[in-house]
Design a protein around this motif. Structure first.
Motif, mmCIF file in Angstrom:
data_model
loop_
_atom_site.group_PDB
_atom_site.id
_atom_site.type_symbol
_atom_site.label_atom_id
_atom_site.label_comp_id
_atom_site.label_asym_id
_atom_site.label_seq_id
_atom_site.Cartn_x
_atom_site.Cartn_y
_atom_site.Cartn_z
ATOM 1 N N ARG A 30 3.173 39.036 48.844
ATOM 2 C CA ARG A 30 4.058 37.904 48.579
ATOM 3 C C ARG A 30 4.068 36.954 49.779
ATOM 4 N NH1 ARG A 30 9.230 40.351 45.420
ATOM 5 N NH2 ARG A 30 8.245 40.390 43.389
ATOM 6 N N HIS A 31 4.346 35.714 49.501
ATOM 7 C CA HIS A 31 4.363 34.676 50.533
ATOM 8 C C HIS A 31 5.455 34.987 51.563
ATOM 9 C CE1 HIS A 31 4.676 30.677 52.315
ATOM 10 N NE2 HIS A 31 3.478 30.447 51.808
ATOM 11 N N PRO A 32 5.198 34.710 52.840
ATOM 12 C CA PRO A 32 6.223 34.972 53.866
ATOM 13 C C PRO A 32 7.517 34.176 53.658
ATOM 14 C CG PRO A 32 4.092 34.584 54.899
ATOM 15 C CD PRO A 32 3.921 34.315 53.438
ATOM 16 N N ALA A 33 7.485 33.190 52.782
ATOM 17 C CA ALA A 33 8.703 32.417 52.509
ATOM 18 C C ALA A 33 9.801 33.290 51.919
ATOM 19 C CB ALA A 33 8.388 31.265 51.568
ATOM 20 N N VAL A 34 9.457 34.457 51.413
ATOM 21 C CA VAL A 34 10.463 35.383 50.899
ATOM 22 C C VAL A 34 11.417 35.810 52.021
ATOM 23 C CG1 VAL A 34 9.230 37.566 51.212
ATOM 24 C CG2 VAL A 34 10.737 37.308 49.284
ATOM 25 N N LEU A 35 10.992 35.621 53.256
ATOM 26 C CA LEU A 35 11.805 36.007 54.411
ATOM 27 C C LEU A 35 12.622 34.847 54.988
ATOM 28 C CD1 LEU A 35 9.103 38.196 56.192
ATOM 29 C CD2 LEU A 35 11.057 38.992 54.861
ATOM 30 N N ILE A 121 10.456 22.597 44.741
ATOM 31 C CA ILE A 121 10.072 21.657 45.806
ATOM 32 C C ILE A 121 9.729 22.431 47.071
ATOM 33 C CG2 ILE A 121 10.938 19.831 47.311
ATOM 34 C CD1 ILE A 121 12.510 18.776 44.902
ATOM 35 N N ALA A 122 10.556 23.429 47.402
ATOM 36 C CA ALA A 122 10.264 24.259 48.582
ATOM 37 C C ALA A 122 8.946 25.008 48.394
ATOM 38 C CB ALA A 122 11.405 25.234 48.838
ATOM 39 N N GLY A 123 8.694 25.471 47.174
ATOM 40 C CA GLY A 123 7.452 26.179 46.892
ATOM 41 C C GLY A 123 6.239 25.286 47.062
ATOM 42 N N ARG A 124 6.355 24.023 46.658
ATOM 43 C CA ARG A 124 5.228 23.096 46.841
ATOM 44 C C ARG A 124 5.013 22.774 48.305
ATOM 45 N NH1 ARG A 124 6.634 18.623 42.591
ATOM 46 N NH2 ARG A 124 8.644 19.641 42.734
ATOM 47 N N LEU A 126 5.806 24.732 50.913
ATOM 48 C CA LEU A 126 5.396 25.909 51.681
ATOM 49 C C LEU A 126 4.208 26.645 51.082
ATOM 50 C CD1 LEU A 126 8.931 27.269 52.591
ATOM 51 C CD2 LEU A 126 7.370 25.958 54.040
ATOM 52 N N GLY A 127 3.845 26.362 49.833
ATOM 53 C CA GLY A 127 2.652 26.960 49.247
ATOM 54 C C GLY A 127 2.879 28.248 48.481
ATOM 55 N N TYR A 128 3.976 28.349 47.754
ATOM 56 C CA TYR A 128 4.201 29.528 46.924
ATOM 57 C C TYR A 128 4.699 29.104 45.549
ATOM 58 C CZ TYR A 128 9.215 29.117 47.918
ATOM 59 O OH TYR A 128 10.507 28.675 48.018
ATOM 60 N N GLY A 129 4.656 30.046 44.622
ATOM 61 C CA GLY A 129 5.112 29.779 43.267
ATOM 62 C C GLY A 129 5.550 31.058 42.591
ATOM 63 N N GLU A 130 5.944 30.937 41.325
ATOM 64 C CA GLU A 130 6.426 32.074 40.554
ATOM 65 C C GLU A 130 5.669 32.148 39.238
ATOM 66 O OE1 GLU A 130 10.592 33.676 38.521
ATOM 67 O OE2 GLU A 130 10.497 31.659 39.341
ATOM 68 N N ASP A 146 7.809 36.404 41.786
ATOM 69 C CA ASP A 146 8.084 35.234 42.597
ATOM 70 C C ASP A 146 7.426 35.310 43.966
ATOM 71 O OD1 ASP A 146 9.683 37.264 43.509
ATOM 72 O OD2 ASP A 146 11.545 36.139 43.465
ATOM 73 N N TYR A 147 7.443 34.191 44.661
ATOM 74 C CA TYR A 147 6.890 34.046 46.006
ATOM 75 C C TYR A 147 5.414 34.451 46.081
ATOM 76 C CZ TYR A 147 11.627 33.215 47.608
ATOM 77 O OH TYR A 147 12.877 32.693 47.787
ATOM 78 N N LEU A 148 4.614 33.982 45.126
ATOM 79 C CA LEU A 148 3.178 34.258 45.157
ATOM 80 C C LEU A 148 2.449 33.140 45.893
ATOM 81 C CD1 LEU A 148 2.472 35.581 41.576
ATOM 82 C CD2 LEU A 148 2.377 36.847 43.708
#
Length: 177
Positions: A30-35, A121-124, A126-130, A146-148
């Protein structure tokens, strides 16, 4: 684009869930944005602990113990993130989660009737999606992932596996020289 080539091996924590006749196609963490939320809480807690230690001297020990507990929770979340994987084989999708209690959610590719992905918007930025997966029948163990990272590439790869081109066009012959 292949995120994991067929010759690569999945991490040992994931490899034990693959069947002998399955070929691993994609394995991603998962993308580090999960943190993001745990990082924000630890940094906010550090600021609050610093301010309180300068203003409230009577409870300074309790303030810093509270922040250390928050820091330990953050380390736990990072450790959990490091062992969570989304795996796509030639036959199914698996989501492995959990550090102590291991959970493996699975859906056969043949059961997927609809798949979409969404990006906030945050996903776009930072580069993650669900991924949102649907299948015929009852509730499935794997519906949202999520956070792929690389959601567009993953989406195209998975769609190609679920809906293969059954009638490929023959290559056009080269014109004579």
């Amino acid at each position: 684009m292949r995120l994991v080539t067929p010759g690569d091996s999945a991490p040992a924590s994931v490899n034990k869930y693959l069947l002998p006749h399955e070929n691993q196609v994609i394995t991603v963490r998962r993308h580090p944005a999960v943190l993001m939320v745990p990082v924000a809480l630890v940094l906010g807690g550090l600021i609050v602990a610093g301010v309180l230690s300068n203003t409230v001297t009577a409870a300074i020990t309790w303030v810093w113990w509270g922040w250390l507990i928050l820091l330990a929770w953050f380390v736990w979340r990072v450790a959990e993130w490091s062992v969570d994987y989304f795996v796509i084989t030639n036959q199914r999708m698996l989501l492995t989660t959990g550090l102590i209690t291991r959970k493996v959610a699975m859906m056969p590719l043949a059961k997927v009737t609809d798949m979409s992905f969404k990006r906030t918007i945050a996903g776009r930025m930072l580069g993650y999606g669900e991924f949102i997966l649907e299948s015929a029948g009852q509730d499935q163990a794997l519906t949202n992932v999520d956070y792929l990272p690389y959601p567009e590439q993953l989406y195209l790869e998975v769609c190609e596996m679920i809906f293969p081109n059954k009638n490929p066009e023959p290559e056009a012959p080269l014109p004579p020289p």
